[in-house]
Motif scaffolding. Structure first.
Motif, PDB file in Angstrom:
ATOM      1  N   LYS A 141      35.034  31.661  47.482  1.00  0.00           N
ATOM      2  CA  LYS A 141      34.101  30.534  47.559  1.00  0.00           C
ATOM      3  C   LYS A 141      33.198  30.495  46.336  1.00  0.00           C
ATOM      4  CE  LYS A 141      33.762  30.197  52.608  1.00  0.00           C
ATOM      5  NZ  LYS A 141      32.840  30.235  53.768  1.00  0.00           N
ATOM      6  N   HIS A 142      32.645  29.317  46.106  1.00  0.00           N
ATOM      7  CA  HIS A 142      31.739  29.143  44.973  1.00  0.00           C
ATOM      8  C   HIS A 142      30.529  30.065  45.125  1.00  0.00           C
ATOM      9  CE1 HIS A 142      29.517  27.121  41.757  1.00  0.00           C
ATOM     10  NE2 HIS A 142      28.467  27.293  42.536  1.00  0.00           N
ATOM     11  N   GLY A 143      30.162  30.710  44.027  1.00  0.00           N
ATOM     12  CA  GLY A 143      28.953  31.536  43.998  1.00  0.00           C
ATOM     13  C   GLY A 143      29.141  32.970  44.452  1.00  0.00           C
ATOM     14  N   GLU A 144      30.354  33.353  44.893  1.00  0.00           N
ATOM     15  CA  GLU A 144      30.574  34.717  45.358  1.00  0.00           C
ATOM     16  C   GLU A 144      30.761  35.683  44.184  1.00  0.00           C
ATOM     17  OE1 GLU A 144      32.503  34.368  49.775  1.00  0.00           O
ATOM     18  OE2 GLU A 144      33.912  34.226  48.089  1.00  0.00           O
ATOM     19  N   ARG A 145      30.398  36.946  44.421  1.00  0.00           N
ATOM     20  CA  ARG A 145      30.621  38.021  43.450  1.00  0.00           C
ATOM     21  C   ARG A 145      31.618  38.980  44.065  1.00  0.00           C
ATOM     22  NH1 ARG A 145      27.388  34.685  41.459  1.00  0.00           N
ATOM     23  NH2 ARG A 145      25.611  35.268  40.211  1.00  0.00           N
ATOM     24  N   ILE A 146      32.825  38.984  43.547  1.00  0.00           N
ATOM     25  CA  ILE A 146      33.912  39.744  44.170  1.00  0.00           C
ATOM     26  C   ILE A 146      34.488  40.761  43.186  1.00  0.00           C
ATOM     27  CG2 ILE A 146      36.204  39.577  45.221  1.00  0.00           C
ATOM     28  CD1 ILE A 146      35.456  36.817  46.230  1.00  0.00           C
ATOM     29  N   GLY A 147      34.535  42.015  43.622  1.00  0.00           N
ATOM     30  CA  GLY A 147      35.153  43.068  42.829  1.00  0.00           C
ATOM     31  C   GLY A 147      36.604  43.247  43.243  1.00  0.00           C
ATOM     32  N   ILE A 148      37.477  43.504  42.278  1.00  0.00           N
ATOM     33  CA  ILE A 148      38.894  43.769  42.561  1.00  0.00           C
ATOM     34  C   ILE A 148      39.106  45.273  42.464  1.00  0.00           C
ATOM     35  CG2 ILE A 148      41.275  43.303  41.880  1.00  0.00           C
ATOM     36  CD1 ILE A 148      40.350  40.703  40.641  1.00  0.00           C
ATOM     37  N   PHE A 149      39.575  45.874  43.576  1.00  0.00           N
ATOM     38  CA  PHE A 149      39.648  47.331  43.659  1.00  0.00           C
ATOM     39  C   PHE A 149      41.070  47.790  43.979  1.00  0.00           C
ATOM     40  CE2 PHE A 149      39.507  51.183  46.320  1.00  0.00           C
ATOM     41  CZ  PHE A 149      38.955  52.063  45.410  1.00  0.00           C
ATOM     42  N   GLY A 150      41.504  48.835  43.279  1.00  0.00           N
ATOM     43  CA  GLY A 150      42.819  49.424  43.529  1.00  0.00           C
ATOM     44  C   GLY A 150      43.150  50.411  42.433  1.00  0.00           C
ATOM     45  N   GLU A 151      44.160  51.242  42.674  1.00  0.00           N
ATOM     46  CA  GLU A 151      44.549  52.249  41.687  1.00  0.00           C
ATOM     47  C   GLU A 151      45.136  51.595  40.442  1.00  0.00           C
ATOM     48  OE1 GLU A 151      47.258  54.942  43.494  1.00  0.00           O
ATOM     49  OE2 GLU A 151      45.736  55.912  44.744  1.00  0.00           O
ATOM     50  N   ASN A 152      45.144  52.345  39.330  1.00  0.00           N
ATOM     51  CA  ASN A 152      45.790  51.851  38.113  1.00  0.00           C
ATOM     52  C   ASN A 152      47.241  51.503  38.400  1.00  0.00           C
ATOM     53  OD1 ASN A 152      43.558  52.104  36.500  1.00  0.00           O
ATOM     54  ND2 ASN A 152      44.125  54.080  35.632  1.00  0.00           N
ATOM     55  N   GLY A 153      47.679  50.346  37.891  1.00  0.00           N
ATOM     56  CA  GLY A 153      49.074  49.952  38.052  1.00  0.00           C
ATOM     57  C   GLY A 153      49.377  49.222  39.347  1.00  0.00           C
ATOM     58  N   CYS A 154      48.359  48.965  40.185  1.00  0.00           N
ATOM     59  CA  CYS A 154      48.631  48.310  41.476  1.00  0.00           C
ATOM     60  C   CYS A 154      48.816  46.797  41.334  1.00  0.00           C
ATOM     61  CB  CYS A 154      47.523  48.611  42.478  1.00  0.00           C
ATOM     62  SG  CYS A 154      45.929  47.868  42.067  1.00  0.00           S
ATOM     63  N   GLY A 155      48.372  46.224  40.206  1.00  0.00           N
ATOM     64  CA  GLY A 155      48.568  44.793  40.000  1.00  0.00           C
ATOM     65  C   GLY A 155      47.287  43.994  39.837  1.00  0.00           C
ATOM     66  N   LYS A 156      46.158  44.647  39.560  1.00  0.00           N
ATOM     67  CA  LYS A 156      44.876  43.941  39.441  1.00  0.00           C
ATOM     68  C   LYS A 156      44.899  42.922  38.291  1.00  0.00           C
ATOM     69  CE  LYS A 156      42.352  47.696  39.026  1.00  0.00           C
ATOM     70  NZ  LYS A 156      43.360  48.766  39.141  1.00  0.00           N
ATOM     71  N   THR A 157      45.302  43.400  37.104  1.00  0.00           N
ATOM     72  CA  THR A 157      45.338  42.479  35.956  1.00  0.00           C
ATOM     73  C   THR A 157      46.414  41.418  36.140  1.00  0.00           C
ATOM     74  OG1 THR A 157      44.511  44.231  34.485  1.00  0.00           O
ATOM     75  CG2 THR A 157      45.606  42.360  33.446  1.00  0.00           C
ATOM     76  N   THR A 158      47.514  41.773  36.804  1.00  0.00           N
ATOM     77  CA  THR A 158      48.565  40.790  37.100  1.00  0.00           C
ATOM     78  C   THR A 158      48.009  39.673  37.976  1.00  0.00           C
ATOM     79  OG1 THR A 158      50.311  42.452  36.955  1.00  0.00           O
ATOM     80  CG2 THR A 158      50.816  40.456  38.201  1.00  0.00           C
ATOM     81  N   LEU A 159      47.205  40.015  38.972  1.00  0.00           N
ATOM     82  CA  LEU A 159      46.584  39.004  39.831  1.00  0.00           C
ATOM     83  C   LEU A 159      45.734  38.053  39.000  1.00  0.00           C
ATOM     84  CD1 LEU A 159      45.791  37.784  42.570  1.00  0.00           C
ATOM     85  CD2 LEU A 159      43.963  39.491  42.697  1.00  0.00           C
ATOM     86  N   ILE A 160      44.943  38.609  38.092  1.00  0.00           N
ATOM     87  CA  ILE A 160      44.099  37.770  37.237  1.00  0.00           C
ATOM     88  C   ILE A 160      44.950  36.806  36.410  1.00  0.00           C
ATOM     89  CG2 ILE A 160      42.742  37.895  35.100  1.00  0.00           C
ATOM     90  CD1 ILE A 160      41.134  40.107  36.324  1.00  0.00           C
ATOM     91  N   LYS A 161      46.062  37.314  35.890  1.00  0.00           N
ATOM     92  CA  LYS A 161      46.925  36.463  35.055  1.00  0.00           C
ATOM     93  C   LYS A 161      47.573  35.343  35.860  1.00  0.00           C
ATOM     94  CE  LYS A 161      47.801  39.797  31.367  1.00  0.00           C
ATOM     95  NZ  LYS A 161      48.788  40.624  30.645  1.00  0.00           N
ATOM     96  N   THR A 162      47.807  35.588  37.143  1.00  0.00           N
ATOM     97  CA  THR A 162      48.337  34.497  37.978  1.00  0.00           C
ATOM     98  C   THR A 162      47.255  33.452  38.221  1.00  0.00           C
ATOM     99  OG1 THR A 162      47.798  35.621  40.074  1.00  0.00           O
ATOM    100  CG2 THR A 162      49.972  36.030  39.127  1.00  0.00           C
ATOM    101  N   VAL A 163      46.009  33.886  38.399  1.00  0.00           N
ATOM    102  CA  VAL A 163      44.897  32.945  38.568  1.00  0.00           C
ATOM    103  C   VAL A 163      44.724  32.098  37.308  1.00  0.00           C
ATOM    104  CG1 VAL A 163      42.383  32.747  38.871  1.00  0.00           C
ATOM    105  CG2 VAL A 163      43.678  34.399  40.238  1.00  0.00           C
ATOM    106  N   LEU A 164      44.912  32.725  36.148  1.00  0.00           N
ATOM    107  CA  LEU A 164      44.778  32.005  34.877  1.00  0.00           C
ATOM    108  C   LEU A 164      45.995  31.147  34.557  1.00  0.00           C
ATOM    109  CD1 LEU A 164      43.262  34.926  32.754  1.00  0.00           C
ATOM    110  CD2 LEU A 164      42.059  32.862  33.495  1.00  0.00           C
ATOM    111  N   GLY A 165      47.081  31.307  35.356  1.00  0.00           N
ATOM    112  CA  GLY A 165      48.297  30.536  35.118  1.00  0.00           C
ATOM    113  C   GLY A 165      49.151  31.079  34.003  1.00  0.00           C
ATOM    114  N   GLN A 166      48.891  32.342  33.602  1.00  0.00           N
ATOM    115  CA  GLN A 166      49.652  32.932  32.500  1.00  0.00           C
ATOM    116  C   GLN A 166      51.005  33.474  32.959  1.00  0.00           C
ATOM    117  OE1 GLN A 166      47.079  35.867  30.724  1.00  0.00           O
ATOM    118  NE2 GLN A 166      45.631  34.341  29.941  1.00  0.00           N
ATOM    119  N   ILE A 167      51.104  33.885  34.221  1.00  0.00           N
ATOM    120  CA  ILE A 167      52.384  34.310  34.772  1.00  0.00           C
ATOM    121  C   ILE A 167      52.559  33.677  36.150  1.00  0.00           C
ATOM    122  CG2 ILE A 167      52.459  36.505  33.521  1.00  0.00           C
ATOM    123  CD1 ILE A 167      51.566  37.927  35.992  1.00  0.00           C
TER     124      ILE A 167
END
Length: 562
Positions: A328-354
């Motif tokens: 939702k608008h205005g939320e502060r959300i941290g993305i948590f998980g071990e290295n290699g679990c897909g955190k940066t991949t998730l961001i790239k899907t949000v950005l439409g890069q993959i």
């Protein structure tokens, strides 16, 4: 027992003086935090202690010949051959260290796999290699960069058990609070030693600054008073000199009076100069005020992003699947998980890069996103900061120069090629690019990497005021706890929305478990949660010893079942 004596170290590069007067005694078992703003000379001093560069003057004397030193480089500039030593080693200690850092079956990794290591994997292999050599003095330059929570927890525990001396350069306040017992601050090329961890250092520094400012203000009032007296005497002397040329019968009287006053002026000025020379109090150096003033479009709405049954796989490897969440608008959300679990991949899907493998990721059509990636090398190193931003309008250039000045990048920095800037300075250039836009969603991937401590604290304060939405990946526990009250957690190949802070989430499981593997996981979560809690306390706090005792018990139990 003193293992190293540092005396009057000086070091310059060209006309730039980096270290002017550095002194310290390093004893066996010390845990020293080396702090200072970007460019203060921390890594330069570390290299001098290690022996890889020589000071212009001054000495570093060791208590014994052949003192064994280990140095973890900040940039992890190691070759595939270096990493091959780890994966092919028959030393149980080295492989054990790799395993505890979360690197499984490294002995099976081939050359091709080693060519494509992530930043976290490179750092972990480097740590395992250095630690296994059992040095007398261990220098760690930004050791927590790219480490996940399991890795940070392991490192904190190992530093506590290590019998040698550890020198740590780190911008991670949480990590420094858990590991160091004294701080050496570098400021304007001069060293100052403080007892205690990072939080205690900040408190003591503030106390010293307030005391110094008080003495400085008293001195300034005294100086102003004497200078006013001198000015009055000078005025009377000038008047007497004028009278001595006008009144015939009193010329000698006024001449003598003027001479007497001239002597008084000289005497007072000499006393003032002597007093200032003997007891001069300098005005304390203020922390650089870094103002990250993000704009926001001011748009309001409910959900700005929704994930419906999303999945992503790479070459048969599932990162996450059948996951549902909303933002939702205005939320502060941290993305948590071990290295290699897909955190940066998730961001790239949000950005439409993959693209996703399955599912739907809905975003508001009007959503304006700003993205700060980990990779500062993507900037064109031949261009200047102004050229990178593509600013040509006169008014905009003036505004950009002001913003750069606010974040500590002066004119001489923004007109030089990016290749001449430090990693922290390059991160700031990328931040300025975001400052110029009115954004609804900030996506920050390890935003505090390479930022000095003052900049981290300023960034936190500004992000708290940002009106839009923030989505952040960070291994900085202090930063995550301060900023985020909700999480997107990677668990069992799924992304779950959790309405808790990081510390609350990690301390969620209190039930005892019989299975040793599950018990180990619970122990790791409890230890990390307690580390987060104790990082906010001083040693004088009544709860500090209680939590520290719990930590010792949990670490002991973890070693028993590992």
């Amino acid at each position: 027992m003193t293992v190293m004596k540092i005396r009057d170290i000086k070091k310059s590069f060209g006309d730039k003086v980096i270290l002017e007067k550095v002194n310290a005694d390093i004893k066996k078992g010390d845990r020293i935090g080396l702090v200072g703003n970007n460019g203060a000379g921390k890594t330069t001093l570390a290299n001098i202690l290690y022996g890889s560069i020589q000071p212009d003057s001054g000495t570093v004397n060791s208590s014994k010949q052949g003192i064994k030193m280990g140095f973890l480089l900040q940039s992890t500039e190691y070759t595939v051959t270096d990493f091959k030593e780890v994966t092919t080693s028959h030393e149980n200690e080295l492989l054990k260290n790799s395993s505890e850092l979360g690197l499984k079956k490294v002995q099976e990794w081939d050359g091709e796999r080693l060519k494509h290591l992530s930043g976290g994997e490179k750092l972990k292999l480097s740590l395992a290699r250095i630690w296994a050599a059992k040095p007398d003095v261990l220098i760690l330059d930004e050791p927590t960069n790219h480490l996940d929570y399991q890795g940070v927890e392991w490192l904190v525990g190992e530093i506590k058990q290590f019998s040698g001396t550890v020198i740590i350069i780190s911008h991670d306040r949480y990590f420094m609070d858990q590991t160091v017992n004294q701080v050496v601050e570098l400021e304007n090329g001069i060293s100052t030693v403080y007892k205690g961890n990072y939080s205690e250092y900040r408190e003591e520094k503030e106390r010293r600054n307030l005391e110094q400012m008080h003495h400085y203000e008293v001195q300034q009032k005294r100086k102003e008073k004497v200078e006013q007296q001198i000015e009055n005497l000078q005025n009377w002397s000038d008047k007497a000199h004028k009278q001595s040329t006008k009144q015939d019968g009193y010329k000698e009287y006024y001449r003598m009076k003027a001479k007497k006053m001239d002597v008084q002026v000289k005497s007072k000025r000499k006393r003032l100069e002597k007093e200032l020379e003997k007891n001069k109090v300098e005005k304390p150096v203020e922390d650089c005020k870094v103002n990250f003033q993000f704009g926001s479009s001011g748009k309001r709405g409910n959900s700005i992003l929704e994930a419906k049954g999303i999945s992503k796989s790479f070459e048969g490897r599932v990162l996450f699947e059948d996951s549902h969440f909303y933002i939702k608008h205005g939320e502060r959300i941290g993305i948590f998980g071990e290295n290699g679990c897909g955190k940066t991949t998730l961001i790239k899907t949000v950005l439409g890069q993959i693209a996703l493998s399955k599912g739907e990721l809905w975003k508001s059509d009007s959503l304006k996103i700003g993205y700060l990636s980990q990779d500062v090398d993507e900037l064109d190193t031949e261009k200047t900061a102004l050229e990178i931003l593509g600013i040509t309008e006169r008014d905009e250039i003036s505004r950009v120069r002001t913003i750069f000045a606010n974040i500590g990048l002066k004119e001489d920095k923004i007109t030089k090629p990016i290749s001449t800037l430090s990693l922290g300075e390059r991160t700031r250039v990328k931040l300025v690019g975001m400052l110029l836009k009115n954004l609804d969603l900030l996506i920050l991937d390890e935003p505090t990497n390479h930022l000095d401590l003052v900049s981290r604290e300023s960034l936190e304060k500004t992000l708290e005021e940002f009106a839009g939405t923030i989505l952040v990946i960070s291994h900085d526990v202090y930063f995550m706890n301060k900023l985020c009250d909700k999480l997107l957690v990677f668990e069992n190949k799924k992304i779950l929305r959790v309405e808790k802070s990081l510390t609350e989430y990690l301390s969620r499981s209190e039930e005892p478990v019989s299975n040793s593997k599950e018990e180990l996981l619970v122990l790791q979560n409890k230890i990390t949660a307690l580390l987060g809690e104790i990082s906010l306390l001083t040693r004088e706090d009544p709860k500090y010893n209680e939590i520290d005792q719990k930590l010792s018990e949990l670490l002991k139990r973890k070693r028993e079942i590992s």
